[in-house]
Design an enzyme around this catalytic site. Structure first.
Site, PDB file in Angstrom:
ATOM      1  N   ALA A  89      -3.535  -6.471  -1.983  1.00  0.00           N
ATOM      2  CA  ALA A  89      -4.026  -6.586  -0.607  1.00  0.00           C
ATOM      3  C   ALA A  89      -5.127  -5.569  -0.365  1.00  0.00           C
ATOM      4  O   ALA A  89      -5.237  -4.557  -1.072  1.00  0.00           O
ATOM      5  CB  ALA A  89      -2.885  -6.376   0.382  1.00  0.00           C
ATOM      6  N   ASP A  90      -5.927  -5.841   0.651  1.00  0.00           N
ATOM      7  CA  ASP A  90      -6.964  -4.894   1.056  1.00  0.00           C
ATOM      8  C   ASP A  90      -7.107  -4.950   2.569  1.00  0.00           C
ATOM      9  O   ASP A  90      -7.117  -6.037   3.158  1.00  0.00           O
ATOM     10  CB  ASP A  90      -8.301  -5.225   0.388  1.00  0.00           C
ATOM     11  CG  ASP A  90      -9.342  -4.145   0.649  1.00  0.00           C
ATOM     12  OD1 ASP A  90      -9.110  -2.994   0.227  1.00  0.00           O
ATOM     13  OD2 ASP A  90     -10.375  -4.445   1.274  1.00  0.00           O
ATOM     14  N   THR A  91      -7.186  -3.779   3.188  1.00  0.00           N
ATOM     15  CA  THR A  91      -7.287  -3.682   4.645  1.00  0.00           C
ATOM     16  C   THR A  91      -8.545  -2.913   5.025  1.00  0.00           C
ATOM     17  O   THR A  91      -8.810  -1.844   4.472  1.00  0.00           O
ATOM     18  CB  THR A  91      -6.060  -2.958   5.227  1.00  0.00           C
ATOM     19  OG1 THR A  91      -4.865  -3.650   4.849  1.00  0.00           O
ATOM     20  CG2 THR A  91      -6.141  -2.890   6.748  1.00  0.00           C
TER      21      THR A  91
END
Length: 226
Positions: free
Chosen positions: A94-96
């Site tokens: 994931a990447d935020t």
């Protein structure tokens, strides 16, 4: 003769038991392709067992990509870097990122950069986007999605910012802040998924993992690998 028959029956039953063990289906292990303590905590709180196998991948911030495109690109790169080394496993990455006025905010370079980010977010609303990519390379199966939340900050004086930064390490956080912990001191309101702002939208993540037959409590326990 009777003893021989009984012995033969025991041998057959023993062999059948061994065969059942040999051919028992082994579930692929879930790998979290991230060193983020927040994502690890969210998965643990949801009841998942998993291993951490974080790749060495530099996050990219191309200015010609949208917030959603950037997070998707980073999530895919993290997942594929891990999946190529562990193709039999189910990999979650994931990447935020944070955006305000169409300007993407990643992780601050230093404390001065963190102060500048928080001053820019002060008293205003901004967007938080997390993209998630799940893959099982051996079966050529993938799933990707994103979640968008809107966060409004309280008005922050320089003293409030300095006080917040003495208690929170901003250098590993997009936008230089965290929703959990002391987040209530700077966040006035969150519209949308709270766990998305933390770093992993669990509502969608749980449903997506179920498509890979990964549900809480089904993975064999193993101490996470740093």
């Amino acid at each position: 003769m009777l003893l021989r028959r009984r012995s033969r029956v025991r041998q057959i039953l023993h062999q059948r038991r061994r065969n059942r063990v040999v051919f028992r289906r082994v579930r692929p292990r879930l790998l979290l392709a991230s060193n983020s303590p927040r994502r690890r905590e969210l998965l643990l709180e949801a009841g998942f067992d998993f291993e951490i196998f974080a790749p060495s991948v530099d996050e990219r911030f191309e200015v010609d990509l949208t917030l959603r495109e950037l997070t998707a690109l980073n999530a895919i790169r993290k997942a594929m870097a891990t999946a190529c080394l562990r193709p039999k496993n189910i990999v979650l990455a994931a990447d935020t990122l944070v955006a305000i006025d169409d300007h993407v905010l990643g992780k601050p370079k230093d404390k001065d950069d963190a102060v500048a980010m928080l001053q820019r977010l002060s008293g205003r609303a901004h967007e938080v986007c997390t993209s998630v990519f799940i893959c099982h390379l051996e079966k050529m199966k993938t799933r990707n999605f994103y979640e968008l939340s809107r966060v409004r900050f309280h008005r922050l004086t320089r003293d409030k910012i300095d006080n917040y930064l003495t208690r929170v390490d901003p250098l590993d956080k997009a936008g230089a802040y965290a929703a959990q912990g002391f987040g209530s001191e700077i966040i006035a309101k969150i519209d949308g998924s709270y766990t998305n702002v933390v770093g992993l939208p669990m509502e969608k993540t749980i449903a997506a993992l179920a498509e890979f037959d990964v549900v809480p409590g089904t993975q064999p326990a193993l101490r996470p690998r740093a």
